[in-house]
Design an enzyme around this catalytic site. Structure first.
Site, PDB file in Angstrom:
ATOM      1  CG  HIS A 132      -0.292   0.189   2.444  1.00  0.00           C
ATOM      2  ND1 HIS A 132      -0.141   1.566   3.250  1.00  0.00           N
ATOM      3  CD2 HIS A 132       0.334  -0.673   3.364  1.00  0.00           C
ATOM      4  CE1 HIS A 132       0.682   1.064   4.275  1.00  0.00           C
ATOM      5  NE2 HIS A 132       0.873  -0.080   4.477  1.00  0.00           N
ATOM      6  CG  HIS A 134      -0.441   8.297  -0.343  1.00  0.00           C
ATOM      7  ND1 HIS A 134      -1.842   7.940  -0.260  1.00  0.00           N
ATOM      8  CD2 HIS A 134      -0.116   8.769   0.785  1.00  0.00           C
ATOM      9  CE1 HIS A 134      -2.430   8.216   1.033  1.00  0.00           C
ATOM     10  NE2 HIS A 134      -1.392   8.591   1.673  1.00  0.00           N
TER      11      HIS A 134
END
Length: 343
Positions: A132, A134
């Site tokens: 995970h 951004h």
């Protein structure tokens, strides 16, 4: 002489008896082995016809090799969701890894794209894996790797996300309440910012969910690029296993538990009953005035971002309808293989 003859006969009787016992044991073993083999073959044939894995070992191997990438969009409840993923990883036996790109960049250079794609697909010691970060969508197919990951994501109503981020930069959140944000001390409301025409509340700053799903192509990050919007839609359809929405996060988790129990077994109840379902909330947030909303919704970027959101919402509702609110026909659906040749 008679005694020796009797002894010899006795030895022969013992040998014969032992031989008979051995043959019976051998016969029983062969019968049991045949039954086991026959049952295994029958079960294997049934598994092939119904589309199940041939054996428990191969079933486990397929899912133990799985890679999930959640390229999380900021301010979409991603921290709450990832908190759940970390809570489950030990019990469900998978690895969670955070992708941290230097300087908070959302895209990788081409050499890093190649290295990243090859690295995580061959890093068997960390499989099954949940990544995970951004970071924008990356199409693994173009690098010729043997394994492509499953992508998931969560989108949020663009104006809600934008307003939340505006106040987050000023007041922070309850996740790290003592961390000073870069706009700390600026008490101007979002409405006042819009009225003053300041750059940090420019509607163009909403251009984020489209490029995150569009990917690494430079055109994805060109504000208002219509190709980027269509590419984001195509990627959602072709490359994402599931894209949920912040407003229906519980249902998103429920669907993942149904579809990927290897990772999300127990996720639904855990999310409902622990205290992390709202792990990161902006400390202070004021809803914008109707006239401010009207002004934002006239912008090209809001219209495009909202189009992507509604596109994702339609797809998510279609999946939810057939899994959570399933009809009897969908609940009882099965598939099998027939006319398999050669026999």
């Amino acid at each position: 002489m008679i005694h020796r003859s009797f002894l010899l006969q006795w030895i022969l009787v013992v040998i014969f008896t032992v031989t008979i016992i051995y043959l019976k044991m051998k016969l029983n073993f062969l019968e049991d082995h045949y039954k086991v083999l026959h049952n295994a073959i029958t079960q294997e044939q049934n598994n092939v016809q119904t589309g199940n894995e041939v054996s428990e070992h191969s079933y486990k191997s397929a899912f133990d090799d799985l890679i999930i990438i959640y390229n999380r969009v900021p301010k979409t409840a991603s921290t709450s969701f990832v908190g759940l993923v970390y809570d489950l990883c030990k019990h469900n036996k998978y690895h969670v890894l955070h992708i941290n790109v230097s300087n908070n960049m959302h895209t990788l250079t081409l050499p890093n794209q190649i290295q990243f794609a090859n690295n995580i697909t061959v890093w068997n010691a960390k499989k099954p894996a949940f990544y995970h970060g951004h970071v924008a969508f990356l199409n693994f197919e173009k690098f010729g790797v043997r394994q492509t990951p499953l992508y998931i994501n969560i989108l949020r109503k663009p104006l809600d996300r934008f307003v939340s981020y505006y106040y987050f930069l000023r007041y922070g959140d309850n996740f790290r309440p003592h961390l000073i944000r870069k706009k700390h001390g600026d008490t101007k409301t979002f409405d006042e910012c819009i009225d003053a025409g300041q750059p940090d509340c420019d509607p163009d700053n909403m251009w984020l969910q489209i490029p995150f799903l569009c990917g690494h192509d430079p055109a994805c990050w060109e504000i208002g690029n219509s190709w980027a919007l269509e590419e984001a839609k195509r990627n959602l359809q072709k490359h994402y296993l599931l894209v949920g929405v912040t407003e229906e996060l519980t249902e998103f988790i429920e669907i993942l538990q149904i579809v990927l129990p290897r990772f999300f077994k127990g996720a639904y109840n855990s999310f409902l009953h622990n205290n992390k379902s709202h792990l990161r909330q902006t400390t202070q947030k004021i809803n914008p005035r109707p006239e401010t909303i009207d002004k934002i919704q006239k912008s090209v970027v809001w219209k495009m971002e909202n189009e992507l959101y509604n596109f994702a919402l339609t797809h998510f509702h279609a999946v939810k309808k057939r899994l959570i609110n399933a009809s009897p026909q969908d609940v009882n659906q099965r598939f099998m293989y027939e006319k398999i040749r050669p026999k």
